[in-house]
Scaffold this motif. Structure first.
Motif, PDB file in Angstrom:
ATOM      1  N   LEU A 238       0.671  -1.310  -0.263  1.00 37.22           N
ATOM      2  CA  LEU A 238      -0.174   0.305   0.222  1.00 37.22           C
ATOM      3  C   LEU A 238       0.976   0.896  -0.070  1.00 37.22           C
ATOM      4  CD1 LEU A 238      -2.424  -0.568   2.449  1.00 37.22           C
ATOM      5  CD2 LEU A 238      -3.086  -1.297   0.313  1.00 37.22           C
ATOM      6  N   ASN A 239       0.947   2.022  -0.988  1.00 38.22           N
ATOM      7  CA  ASN A 239       1.633   3.596  -1.349  1.00 38.22           C
ATOM      8  C   ASN A 239       0.693   4.363  -0.464  1.00 38.22           C
ATOM      9  OD1 ASN A 239       4.284   2.589  -2.615  1.00 38.22           O
ATOM     10  ND2 ASN A 239       2.354   1.993  -3.975  1.00 38.22           N
ATOM     11  N   ARG A 240      -0.109   4.465   0.122  1.00 42.09           N
ATOM     12  CA  ARG A 240      -1.534   6.248   0.339  1.00 42.09           C
ATOM     13  C   ARG A 240      -2.648   5.178   1.281  1.00 42.09           C
ATOM     14  NH1 ARG A 240      -5.552   9.238  -0.668  1.00 42.09           N
ATOM     15  NH2 ARG A 240      -6.386   7.162  -2.475  1.00 42.09           N
ATOM     16  N   VAL A 241      -2.892   5.143   2.177  1.00 38.99           N
ATOM     17  CA  VAL A 241      -4.594   5.755   3.195  1.00 38.99           C
ATOM     18  C   VAL A 241      -4.721   7.008   3.249  1.00 38.99           C
ATOM     19  CG1 VAL A 241      -4.940   4.746   5.344  1.00 38.99           C
ATOM     20  CG2 VAL A 241      -3.108   3.428   3.786  1.00 38.99           C
ATOM     21  N   GLY A 242      -5.922   6.999   3.003  1.00 37.32           N
ATOM     22  CA  GLY A 242      -7.133   8.076   3.618  1.00 37.32           C
ATOM     23  C   GLY A 242      -7.800   7.731   4.549  1.00 37.32           C
ATOM     24  N   TYR A 243      -7.432   8.769   5.240  1.00 43.46           N
ATOM     25  CA  TYR A 243      -8.879   8.610   6.067  1.00 43.46           C
ATOM     26  C   TYR A 243      -9.317   9.990   7.235  1.00 43.46           C
ATOM     27  CZ  TYR A 243     -12.887   7.781   9.746  1.00 43.46           C
ATOM     28  OH  TYR A 243     -13.585   7.553  10.139  1.00 43.46           O
ATOM     29  N   GLY A 244     -10.247  10.537   6.884  1.00 42.82           N
ATOM     30  CA  GLY A 244     -10.833  11.423   8.028  1.00 42.82           C
ATOM     31  C   GLY A 244      -9.931  13.114   7.488  1.00 42.82           C
ATOM     32  N   ALA A 246      -6.976  13.600   6.048  1.00 47.71           N
ATOM     33  CA  ALA A 246      -5.954  13.512   6.289  1.00 47.71           C
ATOM     34  C   ALA A 246      -5.091  12.018   4.794  1.00 47.71           C
ATOM     35  CB  ALA A 246      -5.128  13.300   7.929  1.00 47.71           C
ATOM     36  N   THR A 247      -4.010  12.169   4.993  1.00 49.49           N
ATOM     37  CA  THR A 247      -3.399  10.848   4.220  1.00 49.49           C
ATOM     38  C   THR A 247      -2.558  10.415   4.874  1.00 49.49           C
ATOM     39  OG1 THR A 247      -4.559  11.468   2.144  1.00 49.49           O
ATOM     40  CG2 THR A 247      -3.143  10.260   1.866  1.00 49.49           C
ATOM     41  N   TRP A 248      -1.993   8.897   5.032  1.00 48.38           N
ATOM     42  CA  TRP A 248      -0.839   9.029   4.660  1.00 48.38           C
ATOM     43  C   TRP A 248       0.178   8.257   3.435  1.00 48.38           C
ATOM     44  CZ3 TRP A 248       0.680   3.735   3.193  1.00 48.38           C
ATOM     45  CH2 TRP A 248       2.529   3.700   3.364  1.00 48.38           C
ATOM     46  N   VAL A 249       1.894   8.573   3.361  1.00 48.41           N
ATOM     47  CA  VAL A 249       1.714   8.400   1.930  1.00 48.41           C
ATOM     48  C   VAL A 249       3.089   7.660   2.505  1.00 48.41           C
ATOM     49  CG1 VAL A 249       2.628   9.301  -0.421  1.00 48.41           C
ATOM     50  CG2 VAL A 249       0.886  10.024   0.854  1.00 48.41           C
ATOM     51  N   ASN A 250       3.594   6.503   1.546  1.00 45.71           N
ATOM     52  CA  ASN A 250       4.501   5.930   1.610  1.00 45.71           C
ATOM     53  C   ASN A 250       5.737   6.542   1.048  1.00 45.71           C
ATOM     54  OD1 ASN A 250       6.602   3.860   2.650  1.00 45.71           O
ATOM     55  ND2 ASN A 250       6.959   3.794   0.624  1.00 45.71           N
ATOM     56  N   ASN A 251       6.618   7.451   1.866  1.00 45.10           N
ATOM     57  CA  ASN A 251       7.274   8.622   1.122  1.00 45.10           C
ATOM     58  C   ASN A 251       8.232   9.023   2.677  1.00 45.10           C
ATOM     59  OD1 ASN A 251       8.544  10.736   0.538  1.00 45.10           O
ATOM     60  ND2 ASN A 251       7.379  11.403  -0.832  1.00 45.10           N
ATOM     61  N   VAL A 252       9.569   8.857   2.224  1.00 42.61           N
ATOM     62  CA  VAL A 252      10.687   9.030   3.221  1.00 42.61           C
ATOM     63  C   VAL A 252      10.917   9.913   3.442  1.00 42.61           C
ATOM     64  CG1 VAL A 252      12.828   8.765   1.546  1.00 42.61           C
ATOM     65  CG2 VAL A 252      12.439   7.803   3.596  1.00 42.61           C
ATOM     66  N   GLU A 253      10.390  11.325   2.862  1.00 47.94           N
ATOM     67  CA  GLU A 253      10.679  12.687   3.162  1.00 47.94           C
ATOM     68  C   GLU A 253       9.885  13.230   4.226  1.00 47.94           C
ATOM     69  OE1 GLU A 253      11.472  14.512   0.121  1.00 47.94           O
ATOM     70  OE2 GLU A 253      13.425  13.750  -1.007  1.00 47.94           O
ATOM     71  N   LEU A 254       8.718  12.525   3.925  1.00 47.83           N
ATOM     72  CA  LEU A 254       7.483  12.646   5.015  1.00 47.83           C
ATOM     73  C   LEU A 254       7.043  12.279   6.098  1.00 47.83           C
ATOM     74  CD1 LEU A 254       4.488  12.440   2.446  1.00 47.83           C
ATOM     75  CD2 LEU A 254       5.749  14.704   3.378  1.00 47.83           C
ATOM     76  N   GLU A 255       7.206  13.068   6.804  1.00 51.54           N
ATOM     77  CA  GLU A 255       6.812  12.423   8.487  1.00 51.54           C
ATOM     78  C   GLU A 255       5.684  12.830   9.140  1.00 51.54           C
ATOM     79  OE1 GLU A 255       9.010  10.655  10.683  1.00 51.54           O
ATOM     80  OE2 GLU A 255      10.136  10.477   9.341  1.00 51.54           O
ATOM     81  N   GLY A 256       5.425  11.230   9.082  1.00 54.26           N
ATOM     82  CA  GLY A 256       3.134  11.492   9.978  1.00 54.26           C
ATOM     83  C   GLY A 256       2.971  11.215   9.088  1.00 54.26           C
TER      84      GLY A 256
END
Length: 271
Positions: A238-244, A246-256
């Motif tokens: 999975l590369n992306r999870v979105g809810y409410g 907000a979005t989580w992305v599998n990107n090493v440069e992003l925290e949280g």
């Protein structure tokens, strides 16, 4: 004696300096854009009011499973904290196939003591259900000191050893139960995953095994599903999870989690 340079020598010197500066500037930006040689290992982080805890993806998956089973059984967060503290002490939140005598699995349960077969106990969902089934039989377990409640289930030689893990258990419970939104963040090297394409359907099927219905009926449940999905991102590519919103992305440069995505609370988007 004063040394004089001809106009030609000075011109050549200026050209050399300009070229050197240009080459250095170019190399700097080239190296800045280059892919780092040392790619970090996959990791997960859980942040909550009690603090921050770093986990391996495997530990995060076990943690997410424990919370999902607890939600299916409609257990309070205190039960989840006790389960986490026990699992940390017994296996460091790992589904191991060895232990003291015939102990195996996350909770180091023994087939010879009636917990189930070795194969069953190596299934984290089964093992967690067995742990909770025993815990709820402990009188007033919610009010007991954590070590006493855990020891009543485990009957370990050193029951006192569970107590030091209570804070870590609270951190995990706050994030994986969904009480604290956006608490779970993971990252994995995309080119190392054994799954070539996102497997959202397989992820939902595995979640249903632990959680039962995957329907989102409350925001807390939605964040539980989101946390479970992020923890299993590497396993299911999975590369992306979105809810409410907000979005989580599998990107090493992003925290949280990042602001953005669907703002609804009845569905967790996976891709």
């Amino acid at each position: 004696m004063r040394v004089r340079f001809s106009r030609g020598v000075i011109t050549i010197a200026i050209i050399v300096v300009v070229l050197a500066v240009g080459v250095s500037f170019g190399l700097y930006h080239l190296l800045k854009r280059a892919t780092p040689l040392a790619v970090p290992e996959a990791y997960c982080t859980v942040r909550g009011p009690e603090g921050t805890l770093d986990l391996s993806p495997h530990q995060a998956q076990i943690s997410a499973t424990i919370a999902a089973v607890a939600a299916r059984r409609k257990l309070p967060e205190r039960a989840v904290v006790i389960a986490y503290a026990t699992a940390i002490q017994e296996s460091k939140l790992a589904n191991i196939n060895y232990g003291d005598r015939d102990s195996v699995g996350v909770f180091q349960q023994r087939p010879s003591q009636g917990w189930g077969t070795r194969k069953q106990l190596m299934d984290p969902v089964y093992a967690t259900n067995k742990f909770f089934a025993a815990l709820v039989k402990v009188k007033n377990y919610r009010k007991l000191p954590l070590a006493e409640a855990a020891q009543a289930v485990q009957r370990s030689a050193g029951g006192y050893a569970y107590a030091p893990h209570e804070t870590d258990g609270k951190i995990l419970a706050a994030g994986f139960t969904g009480r604290v939104p956006q608490a779970v963040h993971c990252w994995y090297p995309p080119d190392k995953t054994p799954v070539p394409q996102p497997k959202a359907d397989q992820a939902r099927k595995q979640l249903a095994k632990a959680l039962g219905s995957t329907a989102i009926t409350t925001k807390k449940r939605g964040w539980l599903v989101a946390a479970w999905s992020v923890a299993h991102a590497e396993k299911y590519a999975l590369n992306r999870v979105g809810y409410g919103g907000a979005t989580w992305v599998n990107n090493v440069e992003l925290e949280g989690w990042q602001t953005g995505g669907k703002s609804g609370t009845t569905e967790v988007d996976l891709s």
